[in-house]
Design a protein around this motif. Structure first.
Motif, PDB file in Angstrom:
ATOM      1  N   LYS A   1       0.822  -1.212   0.000  1.00 35.19           N
ATOM      2  CA  LYS A   1       0.000   0.000   0.000  1.00 35.19           C
ATOM      3  C   LYS A   1       0.855   1.260   0.000  1.00 35.19           C
ATOM      4  CE  LYS A   1      -4.208  -1.720   2.247  1.00 35.19           C
ATOM      5  NZ  LYS A   1      -5.099  -1.590   3.436  1.00 35.19           N
ATOM      6  N   ILE A   2       1.983   1.206   0.694  1.00 36.56           N
ATOM      7  CA  ILE A   2       2.798   2.410   0.856  1.00 36.56           C
ATOM      8  C   ILE A   2       3.850   2.573  -0.232  1.00 36.56           C
ATOM      9  CG2 ILE A   2       4.651   1.459   2.286  1.00 36.56           C
ATOM     10  CD1 ILE A   2       2.796   4.728   3.008  1.00 36.56           C
ATOM     11  N   PHE A   3       4.307   1.465  -0.844  1.00 35.00           N
ATOM     12  CA  PHE A   3       5.350   1.525  -1.867  1.00 35.00           C
ATOM     13  C   PHE A   3       4.861   2.337  -3.071  1.00 35.00           C
ATOM     14  CE2 PHE A   3       7.806  -0.115  -5.438  1.00 35.00           C
ATOM     15  CZ  PHE A   3       9.085  -0.096  -4.920  1.00 35.00           C
ATOM     16  N   PRO A   4       5.721   3.231  -3.685  1.00 37.70           N
ATOM     17  CA  PRO A   4       7.157   3.456  -3.457  1.00 37.70           C
ATOM     18  C   PRO A   4       7.469   4.662  -2.578  1.00 37.70           C
ATOM     19  CG  PRO A   4       6.528   4.487  -5.502  1.00 37.70           C
ATOM     20  CD  PRO A   4       5.254   3.925  -4.904  1.00 37.70           C
ATOM     21  N   LEU A   5       6.517   5.107  -1.783  1.00 37.63           N
ATOM     22  CA  LEU A   5       6.711   6.325  -0.993  1.00 37.63           C
ATOM     23  C   LEU A   5       7.950   6.316  -0.096  1.00 37.63           C
ATOM     24  CD1 LEU A   5       3.185   7.600   0.119  1.00 37.63           C
ATOM     25  CD2 LEU A   5       4.766   8.602  -1.522  1.00 37.63           C
ATOM     26  N   PRO A   6       8.285   5.191   0.591  1.00 37.61           N
ATOM     27  CA  PRO A   6       9.489   5.230   1.437  1.00 37.61           C
ATOM     28  C   PRO A   6      10.763   5.563   0.665  1.00 37.61           C
ATOM     29  CG  PRO A   6       8.137   3.354   2.024  1.00 37.61           C
ATOM     30  CD  PRO A   6       7.543   3.930   0.779  1.00 37.61           C
ATOM     31  N   LEU A   7      10.915   4.997  -0.525  1.00 37.08           N
ATOM     32  CA  LEU A   7      12.102   5.289  -1.337  1.00 37.08           C
ATOM     33  C   LEU A   7      12.112   6.753  -1.782  1.00 37.08           C
ATOM     34  CD1 LEU A   7      12.244   2.074  -3.580  1.00 37.08           C
ATOM     35  CD2 LEU A   7      13.471   2.545  -1.450  1.00 37.08           C
ATOM     36  N   LEU A   8      10.951   7.254  -2.167  1.00 35.56           N
ATOM     37  CA  LEU A   8      10.858   8.646  -2.604  1.00 35.56           C
ATOM     38  C   LEU A   8      11.086   9.596  -1.428  1.00 35.56           C
ATOM     39  CD1 LEU A   8       7.720   8.336  -4.916  1.00 35.56           C
ATOM     40  CD2 LEU A   8      10.128   8.346  -5.593  1.00 35.56           C
ATOM     41  N   TYR A   9      10.624   9.190  -0.255  1.00 34.80           N
ATOM     42  CA  TYR A   9      10.784  10.020   0.944  1.00 34.80           C
ATOM     43  C   TYR A   9      12.252  10.199   1.305  1.00 34.80           C
ATOM     44  CZ  TYR A   9      10.601  11.187   5.949  1.00 34.80           C
ATOM     45  OH  TYR A   9      10.789  11.767   7.173  1.00 34.80           O
ATOM     46  N   VAL A  10      12.999   9.081   1.350  1.00 34.66           N
ATOM     47  CA  VAL A  10      14.415   9.193   1.710  1.00 34.66           C
ATOM     48  C   VAL A  10      15.186   9.906   0.608  1.00 34.66           C
ATOM     49  CG1 VAL A  10      15.227   6.984   0.753  1.00 34.66           C
ATOM     50  CG2 VAL A  10      16.345   7.965   2.759  1.00 34.66           C
ATOM     51  N   GLY A  11      14.808   9.681  -0.652  1.00 32.80           N
ATOM     52  CA  GLY A  11      15.461  10.384  -1.756  1.00 32.80           C
ATOM     53  C   GLY A  11      15.256  11.878  -1.668  1.00 32.80           C
ATOM     54  N   THR A  12      14.021  12.289  -1.350  1.00 23.10           N
ATOM     55  CA  THR A  12      13.714  13.716  -1.210  1.00 23.10           C
ATOM     56  C   THR A  12      14.499  14.328  -0.058  1.00 23.10           C
ATOM     57  OG1 THR A  12      11.476  13.360  -2.076  1.00 23.10           O
ATOM     58  CG2 THR A  12      11.862  15.373  -0.813  1.00 23.10           C
ATOM     59  N   ASN A  13      14.534  13.636   1.090  1.00 27.73           N
ATOM     60  CA  ASN A  13      15.224  14.172   2.268  1.00 27.73           C
ATOM     61  C   ASN A  13      16.726  14.283   2.054  1.00 27.73           C
ATOM     62  OD1 ASN A  13      13.750  14.558   5.111  1.00 27.73           O
ATOM     63  ND2 ASN A  13      12.581  13.137   3.864  1.00 27.73           N
ATOM     64  N   VAL A  14      17.348  13.196   1.580  1.00 24.09           N
ATOM     65  CA  VAL A  14      18.813  13.170   1.460  1.00 24.09           C
ATOM     66  C   VAL A  14      19.296  14.153   0.399  1.00 24.09           C
ATOM     67  CG1 VAL A  14      20.787  11.747   0.816  1.00 24.09           C
ATOM     68  CG2 VAL A  14      19.035  10.826   2.336  1.00 24.09           C
ATOM     69  N   THR A  15      18.677  14.142  -0.783  1.00 20.23           N
ATOM     70  CA  THR A  15      19.112  15.060  -1.844  1.00 20.23           C
ATOM     71  C   THR A  15      18.782  16.510  -1.498  1.00 20.23           C
ATOM     72  OG1 THR A  15      17.028  14.688  -3.060  1.00 20.23           O
ATOM     73  CG2 THR A  15      18.929  13.324  -3.658  1.00 20.23           C
ATOM     74  N   GLY A  16      17.659  16.712  -0.788  1.00 17.68           N
ATOM     75  CA  GLY A  16      17.298  18.073  -0.387  1.00 17.68           C
ATOM     76  C   GLY A  16      18.278  18.644   0.615  1.00 17.68           C
ATOM     77  N   LEU A  17      18.654  17.853   1.615  1.00 17.38           N
ATOM     78  CA  LEU A  17      19.620  18.321   2.612  1.00 17.38           C
ATOM     79  C   LEU A  17      21.002  18.519   2.001  1.00 17.38           C
ATOM     80  CD1 LEU A  17      18.518  16.061   5.608  1.00 17.38           C
ATOM     81  CD2 LEU A  17      18.273  18.548   5.451  1.00 17.38           C
ATOM     82  N   ALA A  18      21.374  17.620   1.072  1.00 16.74           N
ATOM     83  CA  ALA A  18      22.683  17.748   0.423  1.00 16.74           C
ATOM     84  C   ALA A  18      22.757  19.016  -0.409  1.00 16.74           C
ATOM     85  CB  ALA A  18      22.949  16.529  -0.459  1.00 16.74           C
ATOM     86  N   SER A  19      21.699  19.295  -1.157  1.00 16.49           N
ATOM     87  CA  SER A  19      21.707  20.493  -2.005  1.00 16.49           C
ATOM     88  C   SER A  19      21.598  21.764  -1.170  1.00 16.49           C
ATOM     89  CB  SER A  19      20.571  20.429  -3.030  1.00 16.49           C
ATOM     90  OG  SER A  19      19.330  20.179  -2.408  1.00 16.49           O
ATOM     91  N   THR A  20      20.882  21.697  -0.030  1.00 17.53           N
ATOM     92  CA  THR A  20      20.800  22.854   0.862  1.00 17.53           C
ATOM     93  C   THR A  20      22.182  23.213   1.398  1.00 17.53           C
ATOM     94  OG1 THR A  20      18.546  22.287   1.534  1.00 17.53           O
ATOM     95  CG2 THR A  20      19.784  23.732   3.002  1.00 17.53           C
ATOM     96  N   LYS A  21      22.969  22.174   1.688  1.00 19.15           N
ATOM     97  CA  LYS A  21      24.309  22.403   2.233  1.00 19.15           C
ATOM     98  C   LYS A  21      25.249  22.994   1.193  1.00 19.15           C
ATOM     99  CE  LYS A  21      28.036  19.999   4.701  1.00 19.15           C
ATOM    100  NZ  LYS A  21      28.494  18.709   5.279  1.00 19.15           N
TER     101      LYS A  21
END
Length: 329
Positions: free
Chosen positions: A83-103
């Motif tokens: 039911k939840i797939f693929p949201l977990p993969l998209l969630y971590v991708g959004t967080n990690v790439t967003g924080l990396a680009s913010t830095k």
């Protein structure tokens, strides 16, 4: 009586749409500033560990709320993952790439390049959710993207790695918004279930990744953990990660995925204007400023047609359809 009731419901629906969008914009603005403070001002070495802190905070808050009957969502079973797939993969991708680009990017350039999320979201909504968009909305999106291209053309601090992270973040964010909208209709999950299982399924793999890459060791060895100001900012980032996730789900519930993305873009433009005067990492140019202003104009036009514009009543003698644009291959 029924007419009055219907009008009240319509007004209430408009209020929910606008207020959820405003809540998302405010949450997104605050977490951008807090993350920038933690990663750039304090030079915290691990954006992955910061993302882990945000995931754990989300899990703890929602689990506690479920145990106290404050919120309700489906208990875990074998059907949850599908039911939840693929949201977990998209969630971590959004967080990690967003924080990396913010830095790695200045706040103004970060916000400029994030505009491409809007175009990607519009295309994905067309194919995944089978939506069509009025000509006014398509033209306003094209205006935002054109302004972003103009603003980015004057970037005096080009960084290939940073640009790669932000483009990946655009794709992950668009996909996350579209699939969040789709998954909100899943039986039993609801807003809180989507948030909880999203974070739960991805936190352990992310922790393992931080151990294998050495990020966890760097974070643990960081010298400012005993500093009250840094600890406060880190905890605020973790809490705001939960608040932001909730605001995205709420905005997606009451609005389209594209509207959620455009609201984020308008917020980002406001951040860019503020970044011209504070932060110290913005290199001013008139081309960049003009591009940002074009983006803002397109965003305001989109907001008008989404939240305030009411199409004229259809002619009973010769019905007319609002022109729409379908994106096809």
């Amino acid at each position: 009586m029924s007419t009055t009731k219907a009008a009240a419901e319509t007004e209430h629906s408009a209020f929910l749409k606008t207020s959820s969008a405003a809540f998302y914009a405010a949450s997104s603005f605050l977490i951008t500033v807090v993350n920038k403070t933690v990663l750039t001002n304090f030079r915290f070495p691990s954006y992955i560990c910061l993302a882990i802190g945000q995931m754990i905070t989300t899990i703890v808050i929602l689990y506690a709320a479920k145990m106290t009957q404050t919120v309700h969502f489906q208990d875990f079973d074998r059907s949850i993952f599908m039911k939840i797939f693929p949201l977990p993969l998209l969630y971590v991708g959004t967080n990690v790439t967003g924080l990396a680009s913010t830095k790695k990017l200045s706040l103004p350039m970060f916000t400029v390049l994030r505009k491409f999320t809007i175009l990607i979201t519009m295309i994905m909504e067309t194919y995944v959710l089978r939506k069509t968009f009025s000509q006014q909305l398509v033209y306003s999106v094209m205006t935002i993207v054109a302004g972003a291209l103009l603003a980015a053309s004057s970037d005096l601090a080009f960084d290939v790695e940073a640009y790669s992270f932000i483009i990946l973040n655009d794709v992950f964010t668009a996909a996350n918004n579209v699939y969040t909208k789709k998954k909100l209709g899943s039986d039993g999950l609801g807003k809180y279930g989507v948030m909880f299982y999203n974070a739960l399924f991805i936190v352990i793999p992310t922790v393992l990744a931080s151990v294998l890459t050495g990020d966890l060791d760097k974070a643990m060895a960081f010298e400012n953990w005993a500093t009250t100001t840094f600890t406060f900012c880190f905890l605020m980032s973790c809490i705001m990660g939960f608040v932001l996730m909730y605001s995205i789900v709420l905005c997606s519930h009451y609005n389209s995925a594209l509207t959620t993305t455009v609201v984020g873009a308008i917020k980002n433009i406001a951040v860019a204007y503020i970044g011209m005067f504070v932060g110290g990492d913005y290199l001013f140019s008139w081309t960049n400023f003009l591009g940002l202003s074009i983006c803002m104009s397109g965003g305001l036009v989109y907001s008008y047609f989404t939240f305030y514009y009411t199409p004229a009543p259809k002619n009973q003698r010769q019905p007319e359809q609002q022109p729409s644009v379908v994106i096809e291959e």
